[in-house]
Design a protein around this motif. Sequence first.
Motif, PDB file in Angstrom:
ATOM      1  N   LEU A  60      25.194  40.996  13.965  1.00 32.55           N
ATOM      2  CA  LEU A  60      24.562  39.781  13.475  1.00 32.55           C
ATOM      3  C   LEU A  60      23.053  39.908  13.606  1.00 32.55           C
ATOM      4  O   LEU A  60      22.545  40.362  14.632  1.00 32.55           O
ATOM      5  N   PHE A  61      22.346  39.509  12.546  1.00 28.97           N
ATOM      6  CA  PHE A  61      20.884  39.474  12.556  1.00 28.97           C
ATOM      7  C   PHE A  61      20.444  38.106  12.056  1.00 28.97           C
ATOM      8  O   PHE A  61      20.930  37.640  11.030  1.00 28.97           O
ATOM      9  N   LEU A  62      19.538  37.457  12.782  1.00 28.59           N
ATOM     10  CA  LEU A  62      18.903  36.222  12.327  1.00 28.59           C
ATOM     11  C   LEU A  62      17.485  36.581  11.941  1.00 28.59           C
ATOM     12  O   LEU A  62      16.736  37.143  12.750  1.00 28.59           O
ATOM     13  N   LEU A  63      17.126  36.267  10.689  1.00 30.70           N
ATOM     14  CA  LEU A  63      15.810  36.613  10.170  1.00 30.70           C
ATOM     15  C   LEU A  63      15.058  35.353   9.781  1.00 30.70           C
ATOM     16  O   LEU A  63      15.621  34.445   9.168  1.00 30.70           O
ATOM     17  N   SER A  64      13.781  35.333  10.097  1.00 33.42           N
ATOM     18  CA  SER A  64      12.931  34.198   9.726  1.00 33.42           C
ATOM     19  C   SER A  64      12.694  34.235   8.216  1.00 33.42           C
ATOM     20  O   SER A  64      13.022  35.224   7.558  1.00 33.42           O
ATOM     21  N   PRO A  65      12.098  33.185   7.644  1.00 32.10           N
ATOM     22  CA  PRO A  65      11.802  33.190   6.209  1.00 32.10           C
ATOM     23  C   PRO A  65      10.921  34.358   5.772  1.00 32.10           C
ATOM     24  O   PRO A  65      10.976  34.783   4.623  1.00 32.10           O
ATOM     25  N   SER A  66      10.147  34.917   6.686  1.00 35.80           N
ATOM     26  CA  SER A  66       9.316  36.077   6.351  1.00 35.80           C
ATOM     27  C   SER A  66      10.043  37.386   6.678  1.00 35.80           C
ATOM     28  O   SER A  66       9.419  38.444   6.734  1.00 35.80           O
ATOM     29  N   ASP A  67      11.360  37.324   6.904  1.00 30.45           N
ATOM     30  CA  ASP A  67      12.226  38.468   7.190  1.00 30.45           C
ATOM     31  C   ASP A  67      11.895  39.168   8.509  1.00 30.45           C
ATOM     32  O   ASP A  67      12.152  40.354   8.683  1.00 30.45           O
ATOM     33  N   THR A  68      11.361  38.423   9.449  1.00 31.35           N
ATOM     34  CA  THR A  68      11.116  38.939  10.785  1.00 31.35           C
ATOM     35  C   THR A  68      12.356  38.689  11.638  1.00 31.35           C
ATOM     36  O   THR A  68      12.837  37.555  11.693  1.00 31.35           O
ATOM     37  N   PRO A  69      12.897  39.719  12.280  1.00 32.21           N
ATOM     38  CA  PRO A  69      14.088  39.489  13.118  1.00 32.21           C
ATOM     39  C   PRO A  69      13.759  38.633  14.333  1.00 32.21           C
ATOM     40  O   PRO A  69      12.782  38.893  15.028  1.00 32.21           O
ATOM     41  N   ILE A  70      14.580  37.597  14.548  1.00 32.68           N
ATOM     42  CA  ILE A  70      14.361  36.746  15.720  1.00 32.68           C
ATOM     43  C   ILE A  70      15.527  36.815  16.709  1.00 32.68           C
ATOM     44  O   ILE A  70      15.397  36.378  17.843  1.00 32.68           O
ATOM     45  N   TYR A  71      16.667  37.377  16.267  1.00 32.59           N
ATOM     46  CA  TYR A  71      17.810  37.516  17.167  1.00 32.59           C
ATOM     47  C   TYR A  71      18.758  38.543  16.558  1.00 32.59           C
ATOM     48  O   TYR A  71      18.929  38.606  15.333  1.00 32.59           O
ATOM     49  N   VAL A  92      28.442  43.347   4.004  1.00 35.90           N
ATOM     50  CA  VAL A  92      27.349  42.474   4.427  1.00 35.90           C
ATOM     51  C   VAL A  92      27.629  41.067   3.927  1.00 35.90           C
ATOM     52  O   VAL A  92      27.779  40.852   2.723  1.00 35.90           O
ATOM     53  N   SER A  93      27.723  40.115   4.850  1.00 34.49           N
ATOM     54  CA  SER A  93      27.859  38.705   4.513  1.00 34.49           C
ATOM     55  C   SER A  93      26.590  38.001   4.953  1.00 34.49           C
ATOM     56  O   SER A  93      25.947  38.427   5.910  1.00 34.49           O
ATOM     57  N   ALA A  94      26.245  36.929   4.242  1.00 36.21           N
ATOM     58  CA  ALA A  94      24.992  36.242   4.549  1.00 36.21           C
ATOM     59  C   ALA A  94      25.182  34.738   4.534  1.00 36.21           C
ATOM     60  O   ALA A  94      26.074  34.211   3.862  1.00 36.21           O
ATOM     61  N   PHE A  95      24.322  34.069   5.262  1.00 35.15           N
ATOM     62  CA  PHE A  95      24.285  32.614   5.342  1.00 35.15           C
ATOM     63  C   PHE A  95      22.812  32.229   5.300  1.00 35.15           C
ATOM     64  O   PHE A  95      22.022  32.742   6.084  1.00 35.15           O
ATOM     65  N   ILE A  96      22.449  31.354   4.370  1.00 32.64           N
ATOM     66  CA  ILE A  96      21.056  30.950   4.203  1.00 32.64           C
ATOM     67  C   ILE A  96      20.939  29.477   4.572  1.00 32.64           C
ATOM     68  O   ILE A  96      21.636  28.631   4.032  1.00 32.64           O
ATOM     69  N   THR A  97      20.036  29.163   5.492  1.00 32.64           N
ATOM     70  CA  THR A  97      19.844  27.770   5.909  1.00 32.64           C
ATOM     71  C   THR A  97      18.894  27.073   4.937  1.00 32.64           C
ATOM     72  O   THR A  97      18.181  27.738   4.181  1.00 32.64           O
ATOM     73  N   PRO A  98      18.852  25.746   4.955  1.00 31.01           N
ATOM     74  CA  PRO A  98      17.895  25.038   4.102  1.00 31.01           C
ATOM     75  C   PRO A  98      16.432  25.407   4.406  1.00 31.01           C
ATOM     76  O   PRO A  98      15.583  25.299   3.537  1.00 31.01           O
ATOM     77  N   GLY A  99      16.143  25.860   5.608  1.00 31.90           N
ATOM     78  CA  GLY A  99      14.794  26.289   5.970  1.00 31.90           C
ATOM     79  C   GLY A  99      14.530  27.746   5.622  1.00 31.90           C
ATOM     80  O   GLY A  99      13.535  28.320   6.037  1.00 31.90           O
ATOM     81  N   ASN A 100      15.443  28.384   4.860  1.00 33.23           N
ATOM     82  CA  ASN A 100      15.333  29.751   4.374  1.00 33.23           C
ATOM     83  C   ASN A 100      15.496  30.802   5.480  1.00 33.23           C
ATOM     84  O   ASN A 100      15.027  31.926   5.340  1.00 33.23           O
ATOM     85  N   MET A 101      16.133  30.438   6.590  1.00 31.00           N
ATOM     86  CA  MET A 101      16.505  31.420   7.604  1.00 31.00           C
ATOM     87  C   MET A 101      17.698  32.202   7.057  1.00 31.00           C
ATOM     88  O   MET A 101      18.578  31.623   6.427  1.00 31.00           O
ATOM     89  N   LYS A 102      17.727  33.488   7.307  1.00 33.02           N
ATOM     90  CA  LYS A 102      18.824  34.328   6.829  1.00 33.02           C
ATOM     91  C   LYS A 102      19.634  34.803   8.027  1.00 33.02           C
ATOM     92  O   LYS A 102      19.101  35.401   8.946  1.00 33.02           O
ATOM     93  N   PHE A 103      20.927  34.517   7.995  1.00 32.88           N
ATOM     94  CA  PHE A 103      21.858  35.034   8.984  1.00 32.88           C
ATOM     95  C   PHE A 103      22.646  36.133   8.274  1.00 32.88           C
ATOM     96  O   PHE A 103      23.321  35.869   7.280  1.00 32.88           O
ATOM     97  N   ILE A 104      22.562  37.360   8.773  1.00 33.72           N
ATOM     98  CA  ILE A 104      23.216  38.502   8.142  1.00 33.72           C
ATOM     99  C   ILE A 104      24.245  39.058   9.109  1.00 33.72           C
ATOM    100  O   ILE A 104      23.949  39.290  10.280  1.00 33.72           O
ATOM    101  N   LEU A 105      25.456  39.283   8.603  1.00 32.33           N
ATOM    102  CA  LEU A 105      26.532  39.833   9.424  1.00 32.33           C
ATOM    103  C   LEU A 105      27.083  41.077   8.750  1.00 32.33           C
ATOM    104  O   LEU A 105      27.492  41.029   7.588  1.00 32.33           O
ATOM    105  N   LEU A 106      27.085  42.191   9.462  1.00 37.28           N
ATOM    106  CA  LEU A 106      27.724  43.421   9.007  1.00 37.28           C
ATOM    107  C   LEU A 106      29.077  43.500   9.677  1.00 37.28           C
ATOM    108  O   LEU A 106      29.180  43.387  10.903  1.00 37.28           O
TER     109      LEU A 106
END
Length: 180
Positions: free
Chosen positions: A5-16, A114-128
């Motif tokens: 699992l990767f959580l990415l900010s709207p600027s695609d910076t990994p935060i978790y 690769v599955s993805a989940f996009i929040t209304p704030g444009n955070m990207k949750f990516i799961l491999l």
Amino acid sequence: MSHHLFLLSPSDTPIYSLTHYSTKLPQPTSSSLSSNLPTWSTSAFAGTLTALSGASSATQSHHVQGGTVRMGGGQDRHVIQMIANASLDVIEDVMRKESAMYLKSVDKFNEWTVSAFITPGNMKFILLHETKNDDGIRSFFHDVWELYLKTMLNPFHTAHSPIRSIVFDTRVRASAKKYL
């Protein structure tokens, strides 16, 4: 069977990021027709993955309940990150076409989906992941989103900065164990 699992900010910076090793048995999804067909990769990175994922590096063990999972050496983490980063363009293309938050399987690279989940704030949750489990993945993403929102409501946490909360990590791991 592992999930990344990767959580990415709207600027695609990994935060978790999280790597979860599941003890659940994979569900057989192959039909009689597909089991008779040869399997090969037409991906441009197929040689890179083969070279990095164990042939050139020592293997190590990761212990889970009920057994041991063998995995390649220290370079595997970089291959997983490469796959997640390479899928960002596909995720953004699907985001433009669909208005759904859960994007299901947006990309496939060898055995990784690769599955993805996009929040209304444009955070990207990516799961491999390696197996198909759409309902479990959807529920997992919703739990992670709820946990992310609770973290963002903390007045001592700065938005789009790395999440280092032990409570957040523990709850995400519990959700992964429950759904994945």
